[in-house]
Design a protein around this motif. Structure first.
Motif: not given
Length: 321
Positions: A185-212
């Motif tokens: 589970l990788l938390s980062t602000h560097i989005l190209p990093e996420v695109e390079a290594v992550c198969g899926r994303i989970v987004i939080l906004h103001r303490g709540r999860r953005v729906p899939d």
């Protein structure tokens, strides 16, 4: 492998996490995204057993984080955003100390330290004191610490913070290798990093999860890039009037076109959801060909992760900029 159900964390009147649920399957590398203050670090601290939740449940490798905290800690490697190190120790001394705390058997400690220092490119600095290291190398020491064990699950909070571009590429390659043996589970602000290594994303906004379904909808969204010749302002205004068009964005000429005299004008079309404006665009240019309107290029592209993130967190204007 990671199961989070209705997780809530309150600090007095402040709700840092509000009914957050998600899961990470074994062998997955999941990007954990959100602006500062969205609740990412709070979630990772709860999952690591560092702080308790106000409500909800979390299980890692089948173990309850709150009732079986020690068992959970034996199965995870945690890299916090700010790595707590002992500056007076040499790197090999620090890692030996951490291996003992983590319960690595005596017979395996030396080989484990060899493994993690090689993976994090620390071999030639093992006898250097931590206090003399740059921020980037301290981050590498923290990552080496997280890899000791080895753990089944890695919780990484900004693992490339402070690293130069080449070091980031090395860590990116390391993460790509780690997903073969670990759940990450990788938390980062560097989005190209996420695109390079992550198969899926989970987004939080103001303490709540953005729906899939919102993230999936944005991933399906397509923009259309145009290069054209003719009266640019008049053409953009006409494009914006098409029923299938939500917005027309002016963009600079592409680098490969800047040598042309004059370079073609460019814009992007943001379509109405579920609409494809290409037929209408071609028909518009055909109808105005006598006035010197020329459509030179029209192609479709997916939203970038930066655009998806900005739209998912409610800042579409920033995405367009």
């Amino acid at each position: 492998m990671i199961e989070v159900e209705h997780l809530t964390k309150r600090y007095g009147d402040l709700t840092a996490l509000d009914d957050v649920s998600f899961h990470v399957d074994a062998g997955e590398v999941v990007g954990f995204l959100g602006v500062n203050g969205a609740g990412k670090s709070t979630t990772l601290r709860i999952l690591s057993g560092y702080i308790p939740a106000t409500a909800g449940a979390a299980r890692l490798a089948g173990r309850d984080v709150f009732r079986e905290s020690l068992e959970v800690r034996r199965k995870i490697g945690y890299l916090p955003e700010t790595v707590p190190l002992y500056p007076e120790l040499r790197i090999n001394e620090y890692l030996l100390f951490r291996a003992r705390i983590k319960g690595v058997p005596r017979a395996r400690r030396s080989s484990e330290i060899d493994r993690v220092t090689a993976a994090c490119k620390l071999d030639d600095r093992r006898r250097q004191t931590v206090g003399t290291l740059s921020r980037g190398f301290r981050q590498r020491v923290g990552l080496a610490d997280a890899l000791l064990g080895p753990p089944e699950i890695l919780l990484l909070d900004e693992p490339t913070s402070g690293l130069d571009p080449l070091q980031r590429l090395e860590v990116r390659a390391l993460l790509d290798e780690l997903k073969r043996e670990h759940t990450v589970l990788l938390s980062t602000h560097i989005l190209p990093e996420v695109e390079a290594v992550c198969g899926r994303i989970v987004i939080l906004h103001r303490g709540r999860r953005v729906p899939d379904e919102d993230v999936a909808r944005l991933r399906r969204w397509r923009r259309f890039e145009l290069a054209f010749a003719g009266p640019a302002q008049e053409i953009r205004a006409a494009l914006a009037q098409l029923d299938s068009v939500r917005a027309v964005l002016e963009v600079p000429p592409r680098p490969e076109d800047r040598g042309e005299e004059p370079p073609p004008a460019c814009c992007e079309i943001d379509p109405q959801e579920g609409r494809d404006p290409r037929d209408a665009v071609v028909a518009l240019f055909a109808a105005r060909a006598a006035a010197g309107w020329k459509l030179l290029e029209l192609r479709r592209r997916a939203l970038s992760l930066e655009e998806i993130f900005a739209r998912a967190t409610g800042d579409a204007d920033q995405a367009e900029r």
